[in-house]
Design a protein around this motif. Structure first.
Motif, short mmCIF file in Angstrom:
data_model
loop_
_atom_site.label_atom_id
_atom_site.label_comp_id
_atom_site.label_asym_id
_atom_site.label_seq_id
_atom_site.Cartn_x
_atom_site.Cartn_y
_atom_site.Cartn_z
N PRO A 1 45.70 46.09 40.63
CA PRO A 1 44.33 45.54 40.59
C PRO A 1 43.41 46.10 41.68
CG PRO A 1 45.94 43.80 40.28
CD PRO A 1 46.73 45.04 40.61
N ILE B 1 32.56 46.79 40.50
CA ILE B 1 32.70 45.42 41.01
C ILE B 1 32.42 45.35 42.52
CG2 ILE B 1 34.36 43.54 41.45
CD1 ILE B 1 35.64 44.21 38.73
N LYS C 1 33.87 30.04 40.44
CA LYS C 1 35.28 30.46 40.56
C LYS C 1 35.73 31.23 39.33
CE LYS C 1 38.53 27.56 41.93
NZ LYS C 1 39.13 26.23 42.14
N HIS C 2 35.27 30.77 38.15
CA HIS C 2 35.73 31.41 36.91
C HIS C 2 35.06 32.75 36.62
CE1 HIS C 2 38.55 28.46 35.64
NE2 HIS C 2 37.67 27.49 35.74
N HIS D 1 33.84 34.84 39.27
CA HIS D 1 33.65 35.64 40.49
C HIS D 1 34.37 36.99 40.47
CE1 HIS D 1 37.66 34.51 41.93
NE2 HIS D 1 37.50 35.44 42.84
N LYS D 2 35.32 37.13 39.56
CA LYS D 2 36.11 38.37 39.58
C LYS D 2 35.28 39.62 39.25
CE LYS D 2 40.78 36.60 39.10
NZ LYS D 2 41.12 37.02 40.46
N LEU E 1 37.22 31.26 47.63
CA LEU E 1 37.12 32.63 47.10
C LEU E 1 37.49 33.65 48.17
CD1 LEU E 1 33.81 32.54 45.01
CD2 LEU E 1 36.12 31.92 44.33
#
Ligand SMILES: NC(=O)C1=CN([C@@H]2O[C@H](COP(=O)(O)OP(=O)(O)OC[C@H]3O[C@@H](n4cnc5c(N)ncnc54)[C@H](O)[C@@H]3O)[C@@H](O)[C@H]2O)C=CC1
Ligand SMILES: CC(=O)C(=O)O
Ligand SMILES: [Mg+2]
Length: 439
Positions: free
Chosen positions: A126, A135, A196-197, A199-200, A226
């Motif tokens: 990752p 990102i 949170k859901h 933020h990736k 986070l």
């Protein structure tokens, strides 16, 4: 004079010496504020110019237009345009591609089937996402619309022009892609859960114009949960720039900030963070006032001293900072000789700098000059460069010091379009982050 509206006058002026001066003289004599002048067309006999002017209100515009129209000699106003609205048509930002797709080969490299290998590489490790996606260079600009500038709770969609503005500044000053996220909830549980859901997809989270007190809980929880930098701009971006402006004023006035009495009017997101920053910097006497008991309690818990009224602050402080969102809250009669006054509410300050200076202030500025635009771009650029997982106090203090070091002697802060200040903030924050990581 409080200038609230900007208009562009499209004026045709026959080429006779002194004609242009007549137009400018009407603008000056009516106390309108002359801005940029662009020549649109040079004809055989006349020139058409686009003159940007700030006015007090619609009646002020009408007066100036009427007087210019009466000048005669062929001077003519063709249009009065609203360039601020025009600049927003279609929005201010868009997502663009960094790769051109001109051939089937390009298509296969940028999209399928080539992209699948990159996906698999990231699945395996990752960390590779940092190199093979945007990102790490993208920041979510998150608002719930509850404290848009000093306009209050006008909702996230009405706040979108501000978020697009922040994204435009990110891009221009430090090359970060800012992506507005508009939340239709202010409930801390829901806000935290939503961010949170999602933020990736982002290297950092900038919280913007989220009102107090829920902004405090939201930021604290996101920071704890986070592993990317999270910063509420109205708190910390503002506190950084305010500390820098105060340090510059003290440097010029020969005042020792640690020994000065600082009074903060308004203890919401911006005000409380400014007090906390000053206390962390070592200022011994920080006073604050707010209409809300909870806000006053928060200052007390942070180590500041609560006073009851704006009058008391004005009477006893060497340095006054105001972030209430209330236009004209500070009266000229309340200003003390030699005071430093930062009335930072946007779009209209608690007292105009010219009024404060007339009333005896040694330094005065409003939120157009002392603005978090000097801080947040470089703070995030520095944090992303260092791959920091959080934005710490030493990083913020380093940012403030970099702004001071970029300020010319006698000024309070640098010009926001000075690219050097954003580079200086970036480097200082990156250094501070790396020092923190090494410890
Ligand atoms: N120049 C800059 O860079 C920035 C300026 N601001 C400006 O600061 C203002 C406040 O923003 P936030 O702190 O985010 O809002 P906020 O809503 O969190 O805080 C405003 C606070 O002012 C208090 N207040 C209102 N009227 C008052 C009065 N008469 N006396 C004492 N306290 C009073 C409220 O109770 C509240 O606690 C806005 O106008 C905003 O544009 C905010 C961030 C950055
Ligand atoms: C500048 C800014 O963030 C504000 O006025 O809210
Ligand atoms: Mg803001």
């Amino acid at each position: 004079m409080e200038y609230s509206v900007i208009r562009n006058l499209i004026v045709e002026i026959p080429q006779v010496p002194g004609n242009f001066a007549k137009v400018v003289s009407v603008i000056g004599s009516e106390l309108a504020d002359l801005g940029d002048i662009e020549t649109l067309k040079i004809g055989t006999h006349s020139t058409i110019r686009d003159i940007s002017v700030q006015f007090e209100d619609e009646a002020h515009i009408e007066r100036v237009v009427e007087k210019i129209s009466q000048l005669g000699g062929g001077i003519m106003i063709h249009a009065v345009s609203d360039d601020v609205l025009k600049a927003h048509e279609g929005g201010k930002i868009h997502m663009g591609s960094r790769r051109e797709i001109r051939s089937l080969g390009d298509l296969r490299r940028v999209y399928t089937p080539g992209v699948a290998n990159v996906c698999k590489a990231i699945e395996k490790d990752p960390e590779q996402a940092h190199y093979f996606t945007g990102i790490g260079n993208t920041v979510a600009i998150v608002t719930d619309g509850t404290a848009i500038l000093g306009l209050g709770d006008i909702g996230p969609v009405a706040g979108m022009p501000v978020m697009e503005g922040k994204a435009a500044l990110f891009d221009q000053f430090v090359g970060i892609s800012g992506v507005p996220i508009l939340l239709d909830t202010s409930d801390p549980d829901q806000v935290v859960e939503t961010i949170k859901h999602i933020h990736k997809g982002y290297g950092g989270i900038l919280l913007e114009d989220i009102g107090s007190p829920h902004c405090f809980e939201i930021e604290d929880r996101l920071k704890a949960e986070l592993d990317v930098p999270v910063m509420h701009d109205d708190q910390h971006g503002t506190a950084v720039v305010t500390l820098a402006a105060i340090l510059s004023a003290c440097r010029t006035a020969g005042v020792d900030l640690a020994k000065a009495k600082v009074g903060q009017i308004g203890l919401g997101a911006a005000g409380l963070a400014i007090c906390r920053m000053l206390l962390a910097y070592g200022v011994e006497e920080v006073y604050g006032s707010d209409l809300s008991q909870d806000a006053r309690d928060r200052l007390r818990k942070s180590g500041g001293t609560v006073v009851s009224t704006v009058d008391e602050i004005m009477e006893n402080s060497d340095i006054v900072v105001a972030t209430t969102g209330v236009q004209g809250l500070i009266k000229k009669e309340q200003v003390r000789e030699g005071q430093i006054i930062l009335a930072l509410s946007n779009p209209h300050p608690e007292i105009r700098p010219d009024e404060a200076l007339e009333a005896g202030a040694a330094f005065a500025a409003d939120g157009r000059l002392v603005n978090n635009v000097l801080g947040f771009p470089g703070i995030f650029r520095g944090a992303l460069n260092a791959r920091a997982k959080e934005i710490t106090y030493p990083m913020l203090i380093a940012a403030a010091q970099a702004i001071v070091d970029s300020t010319r002697e006698g000024d309070l802060v640098p010009h926001p379009l000075d690219p050097n200040v954003h580079v200086a903030v970036t480097e200082a924050v990156e250094r501070a982050a790396n020092t923190g990581l090494a410890q």
